[in-house]
Scaffold this active site. Structure first.
Site, PDB file in Angstrom:
ATOM      1  N   ASP A  88      -1.685   2.190  -4.687  1.00 21.88           N
ATOM      2  CA  ASP A  88      -2.992   2.455  -4.072  1.00 21.88           C
ATOM      3  C   ASP A  88      -4.029   1.453  -4.565  1.00 21.88           C
ATOM      4  O   ASP A  88      -3.848   0.788  -5.590  1.00 21.88           O
ATOM      5  CB  ASP A  88      -3.442   3.877  -4.398  1.00 21.88           C
ATOM      6  N   HIS A 128       0.808  -1.215   0.000  1.00 14.94           N
ATOM      7  CA  HIS A 128       0.000   0.000   0.000  1.00 14.94           C
ATOM      8  C   HIS A 128       0.849   1.277   0.000  1.00 14.94           C
ATOM      9  O   HIS A 128       0.339   2.366  -0.270  1.00 14.94           O
ATOM     10  CB  HIS A 128      -0.938   0.006   1.215  1.00 14.94           C
TER      11      HIS A 128
END
Length: 361
Positions: free
Chosen positions: A338, A334
């Site tokens: 995204d 992450h």
């Protein structure tokens, strides 16, 4: 001034009107403390009973005898110590509560040199096992996986892909393969070959997935090297199909087979498994419907591929038919990828597998 011990210092009254009655009050002098009585003559202490001295060289008390197979009650620490030293707990003299062997008893057993080579009752839980020493490869794998799982913020995206068209194209292309004198075809495409090619094409369309998180920047690669997880005799290894986006299905297929054979033989060269910009792990051949793989640092993503299965699906004319589906799960870092970026990659990947002719254009 000093006040003598026992001398009154004030008078407390219940009624204010009676205070005057004590205007001339004088307390009587404190009585001298009584002399302490003379100490009684000490009676002669009774002689202690004679205790026979232990004979020189007499053996220490033995541990209580137990029936064969009788359970030995011991603390977890005592069991761990005995297991590490290869001692038989039944040889220890228990001094813990309710006849329990404690760590001190094991230390006493070690000091006395007892308990070695004792027979362990058959069927006792936790006593029948093999210990396999770590290989250097296994140590590296363990270190990297632990580092990934504890320092990389994983998240997961799953999608189902209709691969009916892919299976039909695979059958057609394999039927066209030329055969040698022994009747062996020059190639045999697998579903995994299509998956690697589709990943490479989707990475070119979504370059943010083809990246690594660095200390001061995100490194985005201008080439596509796909690592393919292979189970070797010493553990998992990931040989690399370099520039996979620029190679055809047959070339990818032959390279994967050659690299997998070298991985199983343990003859891979460092440049053949170190690096890579994206990974694929396929457990579909084992019947695993879906799973989530651990990211291979410093890569940002890994695609986990499950087994194909027949499903009943509605048709455009309102009737029902069957179609072959496969579930894939994308594990993402992450920090560098995204959720929307990962989802867009899976959308592109699904489009290529659902219509594999687009990979040939």
């Amino acid at each position: 001034s000093d006040v003598a011990v026992g001398a009154p210092v004030l008078v407390v009254v219940d009624d204010k009107a009676t205070i005057g009655e004590f205007a001339d009050f004088k307390a009587a002098p404190a009585a001298a403390p009584a002399a302490a009585p003379a100490a009684a003559a000490a009676a002669p202490a009774p002689a202690a009973p004679a205790v026979p001295a232990p004979a020189a060289g007499a053996p220490a008390p033995a541990a209580p005898k137990r029936a064969a197979g009788e359970r030995v009650f011991a603390s977890p620490l005592a069991r761990a110590m005995a297991s590490e030293k290869g001692l038989d707990l039944s040889a220890a003299k228990p001094t813990g509560p309710h006849g329990r062997v404690i760590a001190a008893d094991v230390l006493d057993l070690i000091a006395s040199g007892g308990g070695m080579g004792g027979t362990v009752p058959a069927g006792v839980p936790g006593t029948d096992f093999d210990e396999i020493p770590h290989t250097q490869v296994r140590k590296v794998i363990a270190k990297r996986l632990l580092e990934s799982k504890t320092t990389v913020p994983h998240y997961y995206l799953s999608i189902d892909v209709d691969i009916d068209a892919l299976m039909a194209m695979r059958e057609t292309l394999n039927a066209k393969a030329k055969k040698d004198k022994e009747g062996k075809p020059e190639y045999k495409l697998s579903v995994n070959d299509f998956i690697v090619k589709a990943c490479a094409m989707a990475l070119k369309e979504n370059p943010d997935v083809n990246s690594s998180w660095m200390d001061t920047m995100i490194r985005r690669y201008n080439y596509v090297d796909v690592s393919v997880a292979v189970a070797g005799p010493q553990g998992l290894i990931t040989p690399i199909v370099t520039d996979a986006d620029m190679k055809g299905l047959v070339t990818i297929s032959n390279e994967i087979k050659a690299l997998a054979a070298k991985a199983r033989e343990g003859t891979l060269q460092p440049h053949e498994f170190q690096g890579g910009t994206f990974s694929v792990s396929n457990l579909g051949m084992y019947g695993i419907s879906s799973f989530a793989a651990i990211i291979n640092p410093p890569q940002s993503c890994i695609l986990a591929v499950g087994a194909t299965e027949q499903r009943v699906v509605p048709k455009k004319d309102g009737s029902f038919g069957t179609a072959e589906y496969m579930r894939v799960t994308l594990s993402c870092d992450h920090r560098s990828v995204d959720g929307a970026v990962g989802a867009q990659f899976l959308k592109s990947f699904k489009a290529y597998l659902s219509d594999p002719t687009t990979m040939l254009l």
